[in-house]
Enzyme design. Structure first.
Site, mmCIF file in Angstrom:
data_model
loop_
_atom_site.group_PDB
_atom_site.id
_atom_site.type_symbol
_atom_site.label_atom_id
_atom_site.label_comp_id
_atom_site.label_asym_id
_atom_site.label_seq_id
_atom_site.Cartn_x
_atom_site.Cartn_y
_atom_site.Cartn_z
ATOM 1 N N GLU A 69 -109.443 -30.168 -97.786
ATOM 2 C CA GLU A 69 -108.704 -31.257 -98.406
ATOM 3 C C GLU A 69 -109.268 -32.594 -97.895
ATOM 4 O O GLU A 69 -109.528 -32.750 -96.701
ATOM 5 C CB GLU A 69 -107.236 -31.114 -97.996
ATOM 6 C CG GLU A 69 -106.366 -32.304 -98.269
ATOM 7 C CD GLU A 69 -105.024 -32.196 -97.555
ATOM 8 O OE1 GLU A 69 -104.118 -32.972 -97.907
ATOM 9 O OE2 GLU A 69 -104.885 -31.335 -96.642
ATOM 10 N N PHE A 70 -109.471 -33.536 -98.814
ATOM 11 C CA PHE A 70 -109.890 -34.875 -98.393
ATOM 12 C C PHE A 70 -108.641 -35.703 -98.112
ATOM 13 O O PHE A 70 -107.786 -35.870 -98.977
ATOM 14 C CB PHE A 70 -110.735 -35.561 -99.468
ATOM 15 C CG PHE A 70 -111.171 -36.947 -99.069
ATOM 16 C CD1 PHE A 70 -112.246 -37.130 -98.223
ATOM 17 C CD2 PHE A 70 -110.477 -38.071 -99.529
ATOM 18 C CE1 PHE A 70 -112.643 -38.398 -97.829
ATOM 19 C CE2 PHE A 70 -110.866 -39.346 -99.149
ATOM 20 C CZ PHE A 70 -111.957 -39.513 -98.297
ATOM 21 N N ILE A 71 -108.542 -36.199 -96.887
ATOM 22 C CA ILE A 71 -107.390 -37.003 -96.485
ATOM 23 C C ILE A 71 -107.839 -38.451 -96.329
ATOM 24 O O ILE A 71 -108.611 -38.767 -95.422
ATOM 25 C CB ILE A 71 -106.779 -36.487 -95.175
ATOM 26 C CG1 ILE A 71 -106.309 -35.036 -95.351
ATOM 27 C CG2 ILE A 71 -105.622 -37.378 -94.726
ATOM 28 C CD1 ILE A 71 -105.753 -34.405 -94.082
ATOM 29 N N ASP A 101 -109.493 -29.170 -78.256
ATOM 30 C CA ASP A 101 -110.548 -30.179 -78.118
ATOM 31 C C ASP A 101 -110.044 -31.529 -78.645
ATOM 32 O O ASP A 101 -110.727 -32.220 -79.388
ATOM 33 C CB ASP A 101 -111.794 -29.741 -78.900
ATOM 34 C CG ASP A 101 -113.029 -30.576 -78.566
ATOM 35 O OD1 ASP A 101 -113.033 -31.254 -77.512
ATOM 36 O OD2 ASP A 101 -113.986 -30.563 -79.364
#
Length: 288
Positions: A87-89, A196
């Site tokens: 998904e592009f956020i 991380d």
């Protein structure tokens, strides 16, 4: 590894649309990251550049974090051995009280637990393999798991890379004798951790809400997750205050921070070279 043309073709098959444009996105130091757009105007986030298990491991880590329903993570849409489509956020400015919300959400994520330490598969911490499959008492003994699968793994890697001189060897021998005392009093069930989390692995979405990315997921100790946030200067004080209000930490957590930072500093030593050697030795010596 599939060519760029082949990867785009797979995405077009999945979307049922033509890809009309790609835009490089900076910030990553391992994979190639791009925003891809379809003819209808939809956008996706594409990572590529490797042909191993790294993208599959990342996808599985994101899916695991999503199970906690606490902090937003990008939805995994499509993956192959040589790419990962997410998904592009859109990135927006941080809303007011961003770090307070982030701290509370992170504490809520840490309430998601498992029956044993580690994970069902090995993955990566940066570009270094991270061994997650517990052996023997490592499944239920955090000290054993952390010493063997985290610290000693990195130390043996440092030996192979030529960084383990007498001072480092001596420090690790002493640490093996003392680690049970160092971690005493912090016993908790195996908790879902990002693995991380530093300033490069979170963002604010279009609504100014926290999003976490690029995980090295396993079930471990939440203090290890919090310590990593302090490796490069730390987050705002509001983050930590909100976290502790939502989920108080056992006494002595500040004393234990260095033992958890050591894993990541050793990893940086192995990845980037001797400039991290002095820091590794100082972290070891802080307990002796």
């Amino acid at each position: 590894m599939g060519s760029d043309v082949e990867i785009i073709a797979r995405i077009e098959d999945w979307t049922g649309e033509k890809i009309t444009g790609t835009q490089s996105i900076g910030g990553g130091c391992i994979a190639n990251a791009r925003r891809v757009k379809t003819e209808s105007g939809r956008s996706f986030f594409l990572k590529s550049g490797f042909d191993n298990s790294m993208f599959r491991n990342e996808a599985n880590g994101l899916k695991e974090l999503a199970k906690a329903e606490a902090v937003r993570v990008p939805e995994v849409l499509l993956q192959g051995d040589d790419f990962l489509l997410l998904e592009f956020i859109p990135q927006g400015g941080r809303k007011r009280n961003f770090f307070e919300d982030f701290g509370r959400q992170f504490a809520q994520m840490h309430r998601y637990q498992a029956d044993q330490f580690g994970f069902y598969e090995d993955n990566y911490i940066g570009a270094t393999p991270q061994i997650n499959i517990p052996v023997g008492d490592e499944a239920t003994n955090w000290t054993s798991f952390y010493m063997n699968k985290r610290l000693l793994f990195q130390f043996r890697l440092a030996e192979r890379n030529g960084y383990a001189d007498g001072k480092l060897r001596s420090g690790f021998r002493k640490l093996e004798e003392k680690i049970e005392d160092i971690l005493a009093g912090s016993e908790e069930p195996p908790t879902l951790i990002h693995g991380d989390l530093w300033s490069g692995n979170y963002m604010s979405d279009e609504n100014g809400e926290p999003v976490i990315i690029d995980p090295a997921v396993y079930y471990g100790h939440r203090e290890a997750d919090l310590a990593m946030t302090k490796l490069f200067g730390g987050f705002s004080s509001e983050f930590y205050s909100a976290y502790r209000e939502e989920s108080p930490l056992p006494d002595g957590y500040e004393y234990r921070e260095n033992i958890y930072l050591l894993y990541h500093v050793m990893n940086h030593l192995n990845l980037f070279g001797s400039s991290y050697y002095g820091q590794a030795v100082r972290l070891l010596q802080s307990y002796f």
